[in-house]
Design a protein around this motif. Structure first.
Motif, PDB file in Angstrom:
ATOM      1  N   GLY A 106      18.972  28.553   4.304  1.00 39.33           N
ATOM      2  CA  GLY A 106      18.894  29.816   5.034  1.00 39.33           C
ATOM      3  C   GLY A 106      17.576  30.003   5.756  1.00 39.33           C
ATOM      4  N   ALA A 107      16.468  29.700   5.066  1.00 38.18           N
ATOM      5  CA  ALA A 107      15.147  29.878   5.682  1.00 38.18           C
ATOM      6  C   ALA A 107      14.951  28.909   6.842  1.00 38.18           C
ATOM      7  CB  ALA A 107      14.048  29.688   4.635  1.00 38.18           C
ATOM      8  N   PHE A 108      15.494  27.675   6.731  1.00 38.59           N
ATOM      9  CA  PHE A 108      15.359  26.709   7.825  1.00 38.59           C
ATOM     10  C   PHE A 108      16.037  27.238   9.079  1.00 38.59           C
ATOM     11  CE2 PHE A 108      16.615  23.186  10.512  1.00 38.59           C
ATOM     12  CZ  PHE A 108      15.448  22.436  10.580  1.00 38.59           C
ATOM     13  N   VAL A 313      20.696  39.961  15.823  1.00 37.41           N
ATOM     14  CA  VAL A 313      19.767  40.275  14.731  1.00 37.41           C
ATOM     15  C   VAL A 313      18.324  40.116  15.200  1.00 37.41           C
ATOM     16  CG1 VAL A 313      18.934  39.480  12.481  1.00 37.41           C
ATOM     17  CG2 VAL A 313      21.379  39.751  12.863  1.00 37.41           C
ATOM     18  N   LEU A 314      18.040  39.029  15.934  1.00 40.09           N
ATOM     19  CA  LEU A 314      16.676  38.812  16.434  1.00 40.09           C
ATOM     20  C   LEU A 314      16.245  39.947  17.368  1.00 40.09           C
ATOM     21  CD1 LEU A 314      16.631  34.977  17.248  1.00 40.09           C
ATOM     22  CD2 LEU A 314      15.538  36.123  15.336  1.00 40.09           C
ATOM     23  N   ALA A 324      14.945  38.905   8.667  1.00 39.83           N
ATOM     24  CA  ALA A 324      16.293  39.343   9.057  1.00 39.83           C
ATOM     25  C   ALA A 324      17.127  38.162   9.534  1.00 39.83           C
ATOM     26  CB  ALA A 324      16.199  40.404  10.150  1.00 39.83           C
ATOM     27  N   SER A 325      16.499  37.257  10.295  1.00 34.04           N
ATOM     28  CA  SER A 325      17.192  36.074  10.801  1.00 34.04           C
ATOM     29  C   SER A 325      17.659  35.186   9.651  1.00 34.04           C
ATOM     30  CB  SER A 325      16.255  35.287  11.724  1.00 34.04           C
ATOM     31  OG  SER A 325      16.855  34.099  12.165  1.00 34.04           O
ATOM     32  N   ALA A 326      16.798  34.976   8.660  1.00 34.79           N
ATOM     33  CA  ALA A 326      17.152  34.139   7.511  1.00 34.79           C
ATOM     34  C   ALA A 326      18.231  34.797   6.653  1.00 34.79           C
ATOM     35  CB  ALA A 326      15.911  33.860   6.667  1.00 34.79           C
ATOM     36  N   VAL A 327      18.118  36.107   6.441  1.00 31.82           N
ATOM     37  CA  VAL A 327      19.118  36.816   5.637  1.00 31.82           C
ATOM     38  C   VAL A 327      20.484  36.756   6.323  1.00 31.82           C
ATOM     39  CG1 VAL A 327      19.815  39.095   4.755  1.00 31.82           C
ATOM     40  CG2 VAL A 327      17.473  38.313   4.456  1.00 31.82           C
TER      41      VAL A 327
END
Length: 402
Positions: A106-108, A313-314, A324-327
């Motif tokens: 997710g973080a990547f 989202v961005l 927010a992007s990772a979530v």
């Protein structure tokens, strides 16, 4: 498009391959460890839940780290998890390896989306995000079938060793090609968390859960649906999944292109068409040719929503978009887990192997409703803002008339 996007796409290809290849290798893994197929299925569930938990956790830990270095650390985690899976002496150790690899997922994609968007001009942001996600979609066309074939021929451990090697290539590419991007000044965890107070961010994430969940409601049960209902041989399922992957590649690129021109209309069309096609799949699943065409369409329409939703989202979490992007990537996996569970419930209730398609259609339709709600709120807030602005302007002019 800058070469750095290629490095991100290679990382995405490795991540996409390790996420989905396990589905084709469950019988081999189960037999090797002496566990049942449902128990081996924990390797899929554990990975999905690891993404949901890992996306915010790793992003929060990375708020103090420059984005390029964080991407490299995440690829290192991915490599370690896949190596652990490849050499696991027991099922529990492999499950740990899967979870370790999933923590990077997710973080990547979340940090990678932000980096990809920063590497290009504003009017090309969704296209850049789509370019990175192309690695994930191509994984379903090439990586997953090839990884399944290698795993069935040479042993599943070889597949995970190769995926770890892919991670090394991705890591080297990021080190060489991704520029050093300064960490935004003044952005702290408090600012990142504040994005979740924005109703538009939460609506976009809900659309992600429901919209992509609609896709997985059908695709999770594609094997029994195609063999029992359409009459395909067991070996044909691999090629049907390749068709699904080809649809994903096309849909992702089209979604990225049109989201830069008209983001919300792109969502209306893709989510609306997805709901209709999923509903029709209950009928087309009875015919081989119609079923194959429908599977490709589900892939295309499902992934056409990914770049616009990620860009939405961005845009709405501007100033502090990374968390927010990772979530939102976690939201895709939450949708996968939720829809697979709901699809299993309707099958267990005796409604048949095509019944998950109705679940998928309902989820996609619900996402479309949320898209209209989101647009209506945006128009209302825009109108309120313009009224406030004009009122301020009148107040400022008043002293001049006096």
């Amino acid at each position: 498009m800058p070469l750095a996007l290629l490095a991100l796409a290679i990382g995405a290809f490795g991540i996409g391959t390790t996420e989905f290849v396990i589905m084709g290798l469950l019988p081999e893994v189960a037999a090797d460890f002496g566990v049942s197929i449902p128990t081996a299925g924990l390797l899929v569930t554990g990975y999905a839940l690891g993404v949901v938990i890992g996306a915010p956790l790793m992003t929060v830990l990375g708020t103090k780290v420059p984005r390029k270095r964080m991407l490299m650390l995440l690829m290192g985690l991915f490599i370690a998890g896949n190596l652990l899976s490849a050499v696991a002496p027991a099922f529990a150790v492999m499950l740990i390896g899967r979870v370790v690899a999933s923590l990077a997922h997710g973080a990547f994609f979340g940090i990678g989306s932000v980096v990809a968007a920063e590497l290009v001009a504003p009017h090309k942001k969704a296209g850049a995000i789509a370019m990175m996600f192309t690695g994930l979609t191509i994984a379903n066309v090439v990586g997953v079938p090839l990884g399944t074939f290698i795993g069935q021929s040479a042993g599943w451990r070889v597949t995970f060793a190769i995926v770890a090697a892919l991670g090394v290539v991705g890591l080297a590419g990021i080190a060489k090609l991704v520029p050093e991007l300064p960490r935004p000044e003044g952005v702290h965890l408090r600012h990142e968390l504040a994005a979740f107070k924005n109703a538009q961010v939460l609506l976009a994430m809900a659309m992600t859960v429901l919209g992509f969940g609609g896709v997985f409601a059908a695709i999770t049960y594609i094997a029994p649906m195609m063999t029992h209902i359409a009459g395909f041989a067991d070996g044909s399922v691999t090629w049907l999944l390749v068709l699904f992957g080809l649809g994903m590649v096309g849909g992702n690129l089209i979604g990225g292109k049109f989201a830069d021109r008209a983001l919300m209309p792109m969502l209306y069309v893709s989510l609306g068409a997805l709901a209709v096609v999923l509903a029709l799949f209950t009928l087309t699943a009875h015919n081989k040719i119609a079923a194959a065409v429908t599977i490709a369409l589900i892939g295309a329409l499902g992934f056409a929503t990914v770049p616009p939703l990620q860009k939405r989202v961005l845009d709405q979490a501007h100033g502090a978009p990374t968390l927010a992007s990772a979530v939102n990537i976690g939201a895709f996996n939450l949708g996968n887990a939720l829809s697979a569970w709901l699809g299993g419930i309707v099958i267990a209730a005796g409604f048949g192997y095509t019944s998950p398609n109705w679940v998928g259609a309902a989820l996609a339709a619900a996402a479309l409703v949320l898209a209209f709600v989101s647009a209506a709120l945006e128009r209302r807030d825009g109108a309120r803002g313009s009224v406030t602005a004009s009122g301020t302007a009148v107040d400022q002019r008043a002293p001049v008339h006096h």
